[in-house]
Design a protein around this motif. Sequence first.
Motif, PDB file in Angstrom:
ATOM      1  N   ASN A  64       0.713   5.611  -2.144  1.00  0.00           N
ATOM      2  CA  ASN A  64       0.022   4.786  -1.147  1.00  0.00           C
ATOM      3  C   ASN A  64       0.985   4.427  -0.029  1.00  0.00           C
ATOM      4  O   ASN A  64       2.194   4.585  -0.152  1.00  0.00           O
ATOM      5  CB  ASN A  64      -0.509   3.514  -1.811  1.00  0.00           C
ATOM      6  CG  ASN A  64      -1.566   3.827  -2.838  1.00  0.00           C
ATOM      7  OD1 ASN A  64      -1.251   4.072  -4.006  1.00  0.00           O
ATOM      8  ND2 ASN A  64      -2.816   3.849  -2.426  1.00  0.00           N
TER       9      ASN A  64
ATOM     10  N   ASN B 216       1.574   1.356   1.115  1.00  0.00           N
ATOM     11  CA  ASN B 216       2.409   0.237   0.683  1.00  0.00           C
ATOM     12  C   ASN B 216       1.922  -0.268  -0.677  1.00  0.00           C
ATOM     13  O   ASN B 216       0.887   0.175  -1.196  1.00  0.00           O
ATOM     14  CB  ASN B 216       2.495  -0.874   1.746  1.00  0.00           C
ATOM     15  CG  ASN B 216       1.171  -1.566   2.006  1.00  0.00           C
ATOM     16  OD1 ASN B 216       0.379  -1.791   1.098  1.00  0.00           O
ATOM     17  ND2 ASN B 216       0.934  -1.925   3.257  1.00  0.00           N
ATOM     18  N   GLU B 217       2.674  -1.191  -1.245  1.00  0.00           N
ATOM     19  CA  GLU B 217       2.450  -1.551  -2.644  1.00  0.00           C
ATOM     20  C   GLU B 217       1.217  -2.418  -2.849  1.00  0.00           C
ATOM     21  O   GLU B 217       0.558  -2.323  -3.890  1.00  0.00           O
ATOM     22  CB  GLU B 217       3.682  -2.257  -3.220  1.00  0.00           C
ATOM     23  CG  GLU B 217       4.891  -1.354  -3.420  1.00  0.00           C
ATOM     24  CD  GLU B 217       5.805  -1.271  -2.212  1.00  0.00           C
ATOM     25  OE1 GLU B 217       5.417  -1.767  -1.118  1.00  0.00           O
ATOM     26  OE2 GLU B 217       6.904  -0.713  -2.350  1.00  0.00           O
ATOM     27  N   LEU B 218       0.914  -3.289  -1.888  1.00  0.00           N
ATOM     28  CA  LEU B 218      -0.300  -4.093  -2.054  1.00  0.00           C
ATOM     29  C   LEU B 218      -1.514  -3.173  -2.069  1.00  0.00           C
ATOM     30  O   LEU B 218      -2.417  -3.315  -2.909  1.00  0.00           O
ATOM     31  CB  LEU B 218      -0.409  -5.129  -0.926  1.00  0.00           C
ATOM     32  CG  LEU B 218      -1.657  -6.011  -0.971  1.00  0.00           C
ATOM     33  CD1 LEU B 218      -1.786  -6.748  -2.299  1.00  0.00           C
ATOM     34  CD2 LEU B 218      -1.648  -7.023   0.180  1.00  0.00           C
TER      35      LEU B 218
ATOM     36  N   TYR C 114      -4.348  -2.703  -5.090  1.00  0.00           N
ATOM     37  CA  TYR C 114      -5.793  -2.746  -4.849  1.00  0.00           C
ATOM     38  C   TYR C 114      -6.455  -1.440  -5.325  1.00  0.00           C
ATOM     39  O   TYR C 114      -7.550  -1.456  -5.907  1.00  0.00           O
ATOM     40  CB  TYR C 114      -6.083  -2.902  -3.357  1.00  0.00           C
ATOM     41  CG  TYR C 114      -5.797  -4.262  -2.741  1.00  0.00           C
ATOM     42  CD1 TYR C 114      -5.787  -5.438  -3.482  1.00  0.00           C
ATOM     43  CD2 TYR C 114      -5.569  -4.368  -1.362  1.00  0.00           C
ATOM     44  CE1 TYR C 114      -5.545  -6.665  -2.882  1.00  0.00           C
ATOM     45  CE2 TYR C 114      -5.339  -5.597  -0.751  1.00  0.00           C
ATOM     46  CZ  TYR C 114      -5.332  -6.738  -1.515  1.00  0.00           C
ATOM     47  OH  TYR C 114      -5.109  -7.961  -0.902  1.00  0.00           O
TER      48      TYR C 114
ATOM     49  N   ILE D 256       2.036  -8.131  -5.924  1.00  0.00           N
ATOM     50  CA  ILE D 256       1.627  -9.189  -6.865  1.00  0.00           C
ATOM     51  C   ILE D 256       0.278  -9.813  -6.507  1.00  0.00           C
ATOM     52  O   ILE D 256      -0.478 -10.220  -7.394  1.00  0.00           O
ATOM     53  CB  ILE D 256       2.740 -10.267  -7.013  1.00  0.00           C
ATOM     54  CG1 ILE D 256       2.483 -11.130  -8.251  1.00  0.00           C
ATOM     55  CG2 ILE D 256       2.884 -11.097  -5.758  1.00  0.00           C
ATOM     56  CD1 ILE D 256       3.642 -12.051  -8.607  1.00  0.00           C
ATOM     57  N   ASN D 257      -0.045  -9.861  -5.228  1.00  0.00           N
ATOM     58  CA  ASN D 257      -1.357 -10.407  -4.861  1.00  0.00           C
ATOM     59  C   ASN D 257      -2.497  -9.551  -5.422  1.00  0.00           C
ATOM     60  O   ASN D 257      -3.514 -10.081  -5.869  1.00  0.00           O
ATOM     61  CB  ASN D 257      -1.472 -10.530  -3.342  1.00  0.00           C
ATOM     62  CG  ASN D 257      -2.865 -10.912  -2.889  1.00  0.00           C
ATOM     63  OD1 ASN D 257      -3.527 -11.722  -3.543  1.00  0.00           O
ATOM     64  ND2 ASN D 257      -3.325 -10.315  -1.804  1.00  0.00           N
TER      65      ASN D 257
ATOM     66  N   ALA E 218      -2.741 -10.326  -9.118  1.00  0.00           N
ATOM     67  CA  ALA E 218      -3.396 -11.621  -9.325  1.00  0.00           C
ATOM     68  C   ALA E 218      -4.911 -11.485  -9.202  1.00  0.00           C
ATOM     69  O   ALA E 218      -5.667 -12.108  -9.954  1.00  0.00           O
ATOM     70  CB  ALA E 218      -2.868 -12.640  -8.309  1.00  0.00           C
TER      71      ALA E 218
ATOM     72  N   SER F 280      -9.570 -11.558  -1.670  1.00  0.00           N
ATOM     73  CA  SER F 280      -8.443 -11.161  -0.829  1.00  0.00           C
ATOM     74  C   SER F 280      -8.957 -10.177   0.218  1.00  0.00           C
ATOM     75  O   SER F 280      -9.368  -9.060  -0.105  1.00  0.00           O
ATOM     76  CB  SER F 280      -7.357 -10.523  -1.688  1.00  0.00           C
ATOM     77  OG  SER F 280      -6.182 -10.367  -0.939  1.00  0.00           O
TER      78      SER F 280
ATOM     79  N   THR G 234      -5.292  -3.496   5.706  1.00  0.00           N
ATOM     80  CA  THR G 234      -4.942  -2.408   4.790  1.00  0.00           C
ATOM     81  C   THR G 234      -5.241  -1.039   5.401  1.00  0.00           C
ATOM     82  O   THR G 234      -5.382  -0.049   4.688  1.00  0.00           O
ATOM     83  CB  THR G 234      -5.741  -2.567   3.482  1.00  0.00           C
ATOM     84  OG1 THR G 234      -7.132  -2.733   3.801  1.00  0.00           O
ATOM     85  CG2 THR G 234      -5.287  -3.769   2.684  1.00  0.00           C
TER      86      THR G 234
END
Lengths: 556, 556
Positions: free
Chosen positions: B49, B51-53, B57, B83-84, B87, B412, B444
């Motif tokens: 991806n 980025n990591e967020l 997702y 981490i978001n 969560a 989110s 995103t």
Amino acid sequence: MSGHYTVSDYLVTRLAELGIRHIFGVPGDYTLAFLDRVLASGQVSWVGNANELNAAYAADGYARVAGAGAVVTTYGVGELSAINGIAGSYAEYVPVVHIVGAPSTRVQRAGALVHHTLGDGDFEHFARAHAEVTVAQAYLNAGNAAAEIDRVLATMLRERRPGYLVIPSDVATAPAERPLGPLQVPPPDTSARVLEDFTAAARVMLSRAGTLAVLADFLADRFDVRSELADLVAAGGIPYATLSMGKGVLDEDNAGFVGTYSGAASAKPVLAAIEGADLLISVGVRLTDSTTIGFSQQLDPARTIDVQPVSTRIGNREFAPLLMKAAVQALVTLVTELDRSWPQPDLPETPQDDDALPGHGELRQAHLWQAVQRFLRPGDIVLADQGTAFFGAQTMRLAAGVTFIVQALWASVGYSLPAALGAALAAPQRRTVLLIGDGAAQLTAQEFGTLIREDCNVITILINNDGYTIERAIHGAEQHYNDIPAWNWPLVPIIMGGATMRTARAGTPFQLNRLLDSVADPTGPVLLDAVLPKLDVPQLLTAVARFATAANKRNG
Amino acid sequence: MSGHYTVSDYLVTRLAELGIRHIFGVPGDYTLAFLDRVLASGQVSWVGNANELNAAYAADGYARVAGAGAVVTTYGVGELSAINGIAGSYAEYVPVVHIVGAPSTRVQRAGALVHHTLGDGDFEHFARAHAEVTVAQAYLNAGNAAAEIDRVLATMLRERRPGYLVIPSDVATAPAERPLGPLQVPPPDTSARVLEDFTAAARVMLSRAGTLAVLADFLADRFDVRSELADLVAAGGIPYATLSMGKGVLDEDNAGFVGTYSGAASAKPVLAAIEGADLLISVGVRLTDSTTIGFSQQLDPARTIDVQPVSTRIGNREFAPLLMKAAVQALVTLVTELDRSWPQPDLPETPQDDDALPGHGELRQAHLWQAVQRFLRPGDIVLADQGTAFFGAQTMRLAAGVTFIVQALWASVGYSLPAALGAALAAPQRRTVLLIGDGAAQLTAQEFGTLIREDCNVITILINNDGYTIERAIHGAEQHYNDIPAWNWPLVPIIMGGATMRTARAGTPFQLNRLLDSVADPTGPVLLDAVLPKLDVPQLLTAVARFATAANKRNG
């Protein structure tokens, strides 16, 4: 609500007092009451980012130039999106306050199942997570708000590390008293006796040394001893170097500057001057794997005066409490008293750039860094992302007064693009030059939209080499996990908000030089797409890769 | 290293066993040893991806369709960026394992000042942060790896919540034994006596009820009772509704379906059927502020059988341990035994779409949702982001077998774009339809590049209304914190990887309907830019905004 002075106003007053004129962030319903007061303040401008991680990076870049920064996010989703940026500020000693808008006190007390929570009625999960990466935290209520805001901001400034403030939506609009006076930031003590002992010990060391050198690093910037350092090297004509994270802390356009110290990978004259000195004054140095190329430094503690933020060490002797500023000032006095001129290392002639003959062949890393070095002017701000940019940029000799920003310890890829936005807003009169790879830029690319909207003088040189070249150098050169989707970078502004951003592509040294000349005095953001071979890396990175491979073998 | 079976191989074997055929993430030097084994496995594909967020997702979206998901990040910077997303998986009961590549055991033991750390020698900061948002955690070493991997994965599956595995780089290549048998996931107990007591109590309630209804929510999906629920409503012809987070758990293309229940904002027939029933069977329901429009539900516990994952409540009586599946099966038996047909509520005639007369005026939210509803087919996957898309989508009646994905509790913004990538990779034979606002998509957006590279059949309908319209509806309609840079969305694929993505812009209902018809059988990703007025919001959001404003006033 209208008219009266609130907790939000108090916080805005304090931020403005710290020189924070821009707040970064993303709005969320729990933050809107606070943001209304920001907008109404006339003291602090709101800069909306595309996402919260980018906002945290921008606040960090801002703080590195302006002295302090602020980011506002909403509860849960927003603050956790930003936490990686806050952790970077913690690791690298950057004072950023993370302001989180939270559900109202009543909702929290009821443990209500509201959005942006884990649904378990526990409203402190994210404060606990932030306690790992901030130096002071507060959960505000109407009664404690002023005192807690002051405590968190003062700790943040004293420790040069991020603070964390949670404002429930009802507290944001609660009445408050205006501050009675400026924020009090008591510095940690310096003991007069310790300073005396240190001075005596340092005097002995200096008197015995035949050769002397100074090595400075990023904590010298963070704890504000740039001008003392300049006095120190000037007082005795002392040869000096910096580590890459401290690049720019001392003037590089000066005879005393021997180069960037990178452990065993340093140029020979740097090694001789720093590791060979009878006595080394090391100021604000942190020896990390990236800056020492795998801890390859050969520095003898017995021959080092190691000045740290609140203590100094000579050999096995520690002098504390002793502030960095006091220690360096004492050293300036000692060196001035000695009044001798210290031996200079033999430096090879700097090769002159051959301006007349820019090449028409393939653009390579070696050309790129030559071109950038020639392009830089005194007073520029330069950011290099933690890829080939970081390793290439280390080898440049910077013009005087250049602020050099890297994030080499925390090393979060993509950081430098939003950080450039922050830096440029903190110093709009300066040029900001951003060096970032294509892989890194994809992590945070939407912030080009904000750069365009804010019309910042940021010149981005995109090192377009088809993926994560830094990873390829270390491991898996042709593994497809190091590939990324190929983007057409020069078209980015057409999507992200329009024609005010100039773009062009450079595939040869000639093209790059010509383009750089043409954007030397930008009137808005610029994006130059520098196309480089996939496996071409700066020399220094080759050394790093060798070390990393060896370390993996040892551990494997 | 080559040849022998390693800890990495063990983990990959287990992931494949759980049906995880794609791993999402971003590479980093601490993860490369593990990723080499992923690539070599032939069992699990690597999906890089931007980025990591976004990766977290995507793994969440994948897990909602495939049953479990995995994301790989590097130590510190990578894991905190993700981490978001983790969560969110915790809040909404989605089993995702977060695999973190870490510095070698030797480096950690030495407390070395390596990159991606806070520089304080403490290597457990981020594990502690993750303990707040995961249900099981393990720090692997060569000795404990197999047992700890099994423990974390089993707990994740049993609790339907994320797990966290840290693999130091040397442990990734350490030898391991192949698993001796399949992963054991002991479910929590159901007590036979409790089940008996519950059945007796429920029988009494059912025998006394004149009217009956079923209300289902997302936990019925997560704890896998969709087919039992279908049996239940079919057995007695029971009228039913779902909450918006549980939309699609029960077939909406059926006479028994009365609509989506949204507390006081529900349509009148839904209110009558659900709140007016003598007895309500509520399965897997979480009453959150967003889904009940500010806790406006009027549900009487004394008239409710409330079935939760491991317990059921009737009035003040709690039956535990009692698994959801056992409880619903018991209810199916009871209803079947009663063999009566339950009264149906009066439903208004569904207005017929006027296919012949698509409009040429401005495209508005009301048209949009009509057009999307007509477009959907049985078996589609639909994702709606937490803006106007969420509120608009609730009012659609879904075709049979549609999987509906929203993240309404964690909420989110921007989640649904990477989640659509994950969902589409989990079920490539299905159509995936993504409904997302322009503000959300900017968070995103770079994941369009991954959608293009992976050539997913994702039809994105971008609700382009010039900023954060959901925030405008709640507060600050014209405040500039709700503005965003205006992007030219139809050009996105030209930047992010090429011509395989079809794009077009729709400004009228006629154009939107025609475009939707033309992309009904996509052979790759599609992006439709639906331009809507800035302040036009779905009716349901107007109700929410009224509530939020009132709540702010109460609290202010």
